[in-house]
Design a protein around this motif. Structure first.
Motif, PDB file in Angstrom:
ATOM      1  N   CYS A 103     -38.540  60.661  55.842  1.00  0.00           N
ATOM      2  CA  CYS A 103     -38.412  60.582  54.316  1.00  0.00           C
ATOM      3  C   CYS A 103     -37.786  62.045  53.765  1.00  0.00           C
ATOM      4  O   CYS A 103     -38.526  62.973  53.980  1.00  0.00           O
ATOM      5  CB  CYS A 103     -39.916  60.285  53.631  1.00  0.00           C
ATOM      6  SG  CYS A 103     -39.711  60.357  51.998  1.00  0.00           S
ATOM      7  N   PRO A 104     -36.982  62.196  52.908  1.00  0.00           N
ATOM      8  CA  PRO A 104     -36.149  63.003  52.295  1.00  0.00           C
ATOM      9  C   PRO A 104     -37.332  63.994  51.448  1.00  0.00           C
ATOM     10  O   PRO A 104     -36.939  64.941  51.102  1.00  0.00           O
ATOM     11  CB  PRO A 104     -34.936  62.913  51.799  1.00  0.00           C
ATOM     12  CG  PRO A 104     -35.164  61.284  51.173  1.00  0.00           C
ATOM     13  CD  PRO A 104     -36.093  60.787  52.554  1.00  0.00           C
ATOM     14  N   LEU A 105     -38.312  63.062  50.642  1.00  0.00           N
ATOM     15  CA  LEU A 105     -39.147  63.662  49.768  1.00  0.00           C
ATOM     16  C   LEU A 105     -40.382  64.427  50.318  1.00  0.00           C
ATOM     17  O   LEU A 105     -41.105  64.828  49.516  1.00  0.00           O
ATOM     18  CB  LEU A 105     -39.477  62.545  49.008  1.00  0.00           C
ATOM     19  CG  LEU A 105     -38.310  61.953  47.974  1.00  0.00           C
ATOM     20  CD1 LEU A 105     -39.048  60.769  47.018  1.00  0.00           C
ATOM     21  CD2 LEU A 105     -37.554  63.021  47.384  1.00  0.00           C
ATOM     22  N   LYS A 106     -40.507  64.139  51.744  1.00  0.00           N
ATOM     23  CA  LYS A 106     -41.712  64.788  52.168  1.00  0.00           C
ATOM     24  C   LYS A 106     -41.783  66.171  52.010  1.00  0.00           C
ATOM     25  O   LYS A 106     -42.896  67.070  51.862  1.00  0.00           O
ATOM     26  CB  LYS A 106     -41.705  64.486  53.633  1.00  0.00           C
ATOM     27  CG  LYS A 106     -42.926  64.916  54.342  1.00  0.00           C
ATOM     28  CD  LYS A 106     -43.345  64.176  55.667  1.00  0.00           C
ATOM     29  CE  LYS A 106     -44.629  64.319  56.386  1.00  0.00           C
ATOM     30  NZ  LYS A 106     -44.645  63.658  57.985  1.00  0.00           N
ATOM     31  N   VAL A 107     -40.664  67.159  51.971  1.00  0.00           N
ATOM     32  CA  VAL A 107     -40.581  68.564  51.980  1.00  0.00           C
ATOM     33  C   VAL A 107     -40.809  68.902  50.421  1.00  0.00           C
ATOM     34  O   VAL A 107     -41.555  69.882  50.087  1.00  0.00           O
ATOM     35  CB  VAL A 107     -39.223  68.881  52.366  1.00  0.00           C
ATOM     36  CG1 VAL A 107     -39.192  70.434  52.166  1.00  0.00           C
ATOM     37  CG2 VAL A 107     -38.920  68.676  53.619  1.00  0.00           C
ATOM     38  N   ARG A 108     -40.202  67.952  49.498  1.00  0.00           N
ATOM     39  CA  ARG A 108     -40.617  68.335  47.920  1.00  0.00           C
ATOM     40  C   ARG A 108     -40.185  66.987  47.341  1.00  0.00           C
ATOM     41  O   ARG A 108     -39.139  66.282  47.620  1.00  0.00           O
ATOM     42  CB  ARG A 108     -39.511  69.340  47.587  1.00  0.00           C
ATOM     43  CG  ARG A 108     -39.548  69.877  46.060  1.00  0.00           C
ATOM     44  CD  ARG A 108     -38.771  70.790  45.486  1.00  0.00           C
ATOM     45  NE  ARG A 108     -39.210  72.089  46.180  1.00  0.00           N
ATOM     46  CZ  ARG A 108     -38.571  73.429  45.910  1.00  0.00           C
ATOM     47  NH1 ARG A 108     -37.530  73.236  45.139  1.00  0.00           N
ATOM     48  NH2 ARG A 108     -38.980  74.396  46.245  1.00  0.00           N
ATOM     49  N   GLY A 109     -40.945  66.556  46.593  1.00  0.00           N
ATOM     50  CA  GLY A 109     -40.757  65.491  45.470  1.00  0.00           C
ATOM     51  C   GLY A 109     -41.656  64.403  45.952  1.00  0.00           C
ATOM     52  O   GLY A 109     -41.705  63.476  45.170  1.00  0.00           O
ATOM     53  N   CYS A 110     -42.386  64.239  46.935  1.00  0.00           N
ATOM     54  CA  CYS A 110     -43.704  63.269  47.329  1.00  0.00           C
ATOM     55  C   CYS A 110     -44.777  63.811  46.334  1.00  0.00           C
ATOM     56  O   CYS A 110     -45.267  64.853  46.873  1.00  0.00           O
ATOM     57  CB  CYS A 110     -43.813  63.190  48.752  1.00  0.00           C
ATOM     58  SG  CYS A 110     -45.072  62.093  49.063  1.00  0.00           S
TER      59      CYS A 110
ATOM     60  N   SER B 121     -34.886  54.317  48.871  1.00  0.00           N
ATOM     61  CA  SER B 121     -34.128  54.178  50.121  1.00  0.00           C
ATOM     62  C   SER B 121     -35.089  53.177  51.247  1.00  0.00           C
ATOM     63  O   SER B 121     -34.170  52.354  51.730  1.00  0.00           O
ATOM     64  CB  SER B 121     -34.161  55.457  50.992  1.00  0.00           C
ATOM     65  OG  SER B 121     -33.645  56.393  49.928  1.00  0.00           O
ATOM     66  N   PHE B 122     -36.327  52.780  50.939  1.00  0.00           N
ATOM     67  CA  PHE B 122     -36.972  51.929  51.798  1.00  0.00           C
ATOM     68  C   PHE B 122     -37.596  50.659  51.146  1.00  0.00           C
ATOM     69  O   PHE B 122     -38.404  50.154  51.761  1.00  0.00           O
ATOM     70  CB  PHE B 122     -38.331  52.625  52.578  1.00  0.00           C
ATOM     71  CG  PHE B 122     -37.823  53.839  53.364  1.00  0.00           C
ATOM     72  CD1 PHE B 122     -37.311  53.673  54.587  1.00  0.00           C
ATOM     73  CD2 PHE B 122     -37.735  55.363  52.813  1.00  0.00           C
ATOM     74  CE1 PHE B 122     -36.780  54.892  55.585  1.00  0.00           C
ATOM     75  CE2 PHE B 122     -37.129  56.056  53.558  1.00  0.00           C
ATOM     76  CZ  PHE B 122     -37.025  56.034  54.955  1.00  0.00           C
ATOM     77  N   ASN B 123     -36.768  50.238  49.956  1.00  0.00           N
ATOM     78  CA  ASN B 123     -37.340  49.186  49.268  1.00  0.00           C
ATOM     79  C   ASN B 123     -37.327  47.737  50.178  1.00  0.00           C
ATOM     80  O   ASN B 123     -38.139  47.125  49.829  1.00  0.00           O
ATOM     81  CB  ASN B 123     -36.409  48.865  47.963  1.00  0.00           C
ATOM     82  CG  ASN B 123     -36.926  47.998  47.117  1.00  0.00           C
ATOM     83  OD1 ASN B 123     -37.994  47.640  46.596  1.00  0.00           O
ATOM     84  ND2 ASN B 123     -35.949  46.994  46.890  1.00  0.00           N
ATOM     85  N   HIS B 124     -36.428  47.953  51.127  1.00  0.00           N
ATOM     86  CA  HIS B 124     -36.459  46.797  52.013  1.00  0.00           C
ATOM     87  C   HIS B 124     -37.562  46.406  52.877  1.00  0.00           C
ATOM     88  O   HIS B 124     -38.088  45.456  53.392  1.00  0.00           O
ATOM     89  CB  HIS B 124     -35.175  46.478  52.685  1.00  0.00           C
ATOM     90  CG  HIS B 124     -35.246  47.860  53.872  1.00  0.00           C
ATOM     91  ND1 HIS B 124     -34.900  49.367  53.481  1.00  0.00           N
ATOM     92  CD2 HIS B 124     -35.351  47.806  55.034  1.00  0.00           C
ATOM     93  CE1 HIS B 124     -34.877  50.010  54.217  1.00  0.00           C
ATOM     94  NE2 HIS B 124     -35.233  49.441  55.345  1.00  0.00           N
TER      95      HIS B 124
END
Length: 524
Positions: free
Chosen positions: A124-131, A100-103
């Protein structure tokens, strides 16, 4: 009555019985009524197993601190799932940086979580799970035993206090290095390219520096809100953290100004130990081969607040002799050394090497300047492997370990952090007693504040250097100290060294004959 220690398998450890020193260390710490427990456990005792067993016996939330990533890896290899490993943000790849933040990252292949978009206020949507980093933090917070580095632990307590929960047992592995680790983390360096520094006529006193830093931090706070470039925003946040540290420094800090930069560092770390090493601990264990009561005092521990166990070395003295050479005239390696004396110094090294061309060895030069002198003057230079810069050392060590005999590693940079077991190193030469460089105003201030600071740090480095080549009970490594200062140093400050080290010291006035090489002793 002292408790009986269960077998290692009861703690999930992969060996059948305890070494005597391990059992005594664990029970000493378990039975102690003092908050601080010092365990001086020489190489070969098995410190990681002691730490894990003690954490399980006390059955409280524990953090084990290590000085390097290599030691963290060693814990992971030794104890497996018995402890949870957590590292700094930069050790984890940010998955959103490539999505999502590749730019924001111009297509970079690897971006650490320390540069991730969440670090500058992005959602960041992954901060809760997935980071990977925040998942690791949650796993560590839920774990009863956590292994991490001093740097990550101190940073966590400074900036994310409470994220790993209160740790009632703190085990400082390589505890002799804890004062330095803490001092390094608080050490601030600013240069003109970071921000315009005030002229020396404008800012001189600590009060003026504090006022200047507070003003700069306030201005940066506003600039951080305006900046849109991710990397620039992150740099400004790091800079503001440095300025906040300066704004809060006390009067005993050293301010060392040079042309285009200025450094700020505490003279002593005692005021910070409890806050940044063991804020919630009921028990603190200082664990190291060379930790001493002086280490504890440097960390602000009062003599009556600690109890100690000092284990003997499991390595026979006959297999680890330390020869302190007494020449006539004496070879004193310092700023007054003559060119003729350097020639004689190298000649004595060559005399030692010539009798040992059937094995590999290391020359600890202490400085790159002396490394260059040896390479220029030794008759055995063709066998020498000498990394000229710090970034070449790791690859040179691997090349040395796999090289055929004869081979000699000549470097100032392998006195700590590297192991050379068995035939990878059967002898060492310490070319100079490693006194601290007092050209730094920070070091000068620490020496002036504590008359034993210099001898203590010298012993730390010297003992670690001597231990590089002796790693097991059936290993063998001779050490030659070829600097006449060692005789004065032993006489005046020998009490600061571990007794297991000084037990191996022999004063000699002729080059000892070498023992049989390990290749023959092992029947290879």
């Amino acid at each position: 009555m002292r408790a009986t220690l269960p077998a290692p398998e009861a703690f999930g450890l992969p060996f059948l019985s305890w070494r005597s020193a391990q059992a005594r260390a664990i029970l000493t710490a378990f039975d102690s009524r003092r908050r601080i427990v010092g365990l001086q456990l020489p190489t070969g005792v098995g410190k990681s197993a002691v730490a894990i067993a003690l954490a399980q016996l006390l059955d409280v939330p524990t953090v084990i601190l290590t000085a390097t990533k290599a030691l963290q890896d060693q814990y992971a290899d030794t104890v497996g799932d018995l402890a949870t490993d957590i590292r700094g943000m930069g050790n984890y790849a940010c998955p959103e940086a490539g999505e999502s933040f590749n730019h924001l990252f111009l297509g970079r292949q690897h971006v650490g979580c320390d540069e991730g978009p969440c670090r500058v206020g992005k959602t960041c949507p992954l901060k809760v799970r997935g980071c990977p980093f925040f998942d690791a933090v949650r796993a560590a917070a839920a774990s009863s035993i956590v292994v991490t580095s001093y740097a990550n632990w101190i940073a966590t307590l400074r900036h994310r206090r409470g994220v790993l929960g209160p740790r009632l047992l703190v085990i400082l592995d390589e505890a002799h290095d804890a004062p330095t680790q803490l001092a390094d983390h608080l050490h601030v360096k600013l240069a003109n390219w970071d921000l315009p520094l005030p002229a020396q006529s404008e800012v001189r006193s600590h009060d003026e520096w504090r006022e200047w830093a507070a003003g700069q931090a306030t201005a940066l706070e506003q600039e951080i809100k305006r900046v849109r470039v991710h990397k620039k925003k992150l740099q400004l946040k790091h800079l503001k953290d440095s300025l906040d540290t300066i704004a809060l420094m006390s009067d005993d800090w050293v301010v060392w100004r040079q042309r285009s930069k200025v450094e700020f560092a505490p003279t002593v770390v005692r005021p910070f130990s409890r806050r940044y090493l063991w804020p919630d601990a009921k028990t603190v264990v200082l664990l190291s081969a060379i930790v001493t009561p002086r280490t504890a005092r440097m960390l602000g521990v009062k003599r009556r607040a600690s109890s100690w166990y000092r284990a003997p070395s499991p390595f026979p003295v006959s297999r680890r002799p330390i020869y302190c050479f007494k020449d006539t005239p004496g070879i004193r390696i310092d700023h007054r050394v003559t060119d003729e004396m350097i020639d004689w110094w190298v000649h004595r090294m060559d005399e030692w090497i010539e009798a040992r061309l059937d094995r590999k060895g290391i020359i600890h030069t202490v400085s790159y300047a002396r490394q260059k002198l040896i390479l220029e003057r030794s008759q055995f230079r063709r066998y020498m492997l000498a990394p000229m810069r710090a970034n070449q050392v790791a690859s040179a060590v691997q090349e040395f370990k796999h090289a055929p005999v004869p081979c000699i590693l000549v470097s100032p940079s392998v006195m700590t952090g590297f192991d050379f077991p068995y035939q990878t190193c059967e002898y060492q030469i310490v070319g100079k007693v490693p006194f601290p460089d007092t050209r730094s105003e920070i070091t000068k201030a620490r020496v002036a504040n504590d008359r034993l600071y210099g001898p203590y740090t010298t012993w730390q480095l010297l003992v670690q250097a001597v231990g590089r080549g002796m790693r097991a009970e059936d290993d063998a490594c001779e050490t030659l100290i070829l600097d006449d200062h060692i005789h004065w140093f032993l006489g005046k400050h020998g009490r600061l060294a571990p007794s297991w080290f000084t037990a191996a010291v022999q004063r000699v006035s002729r080059m000892p004959d070498p023992p049989a090489p390990l290749s023959l002793a092992s029947g290879a």
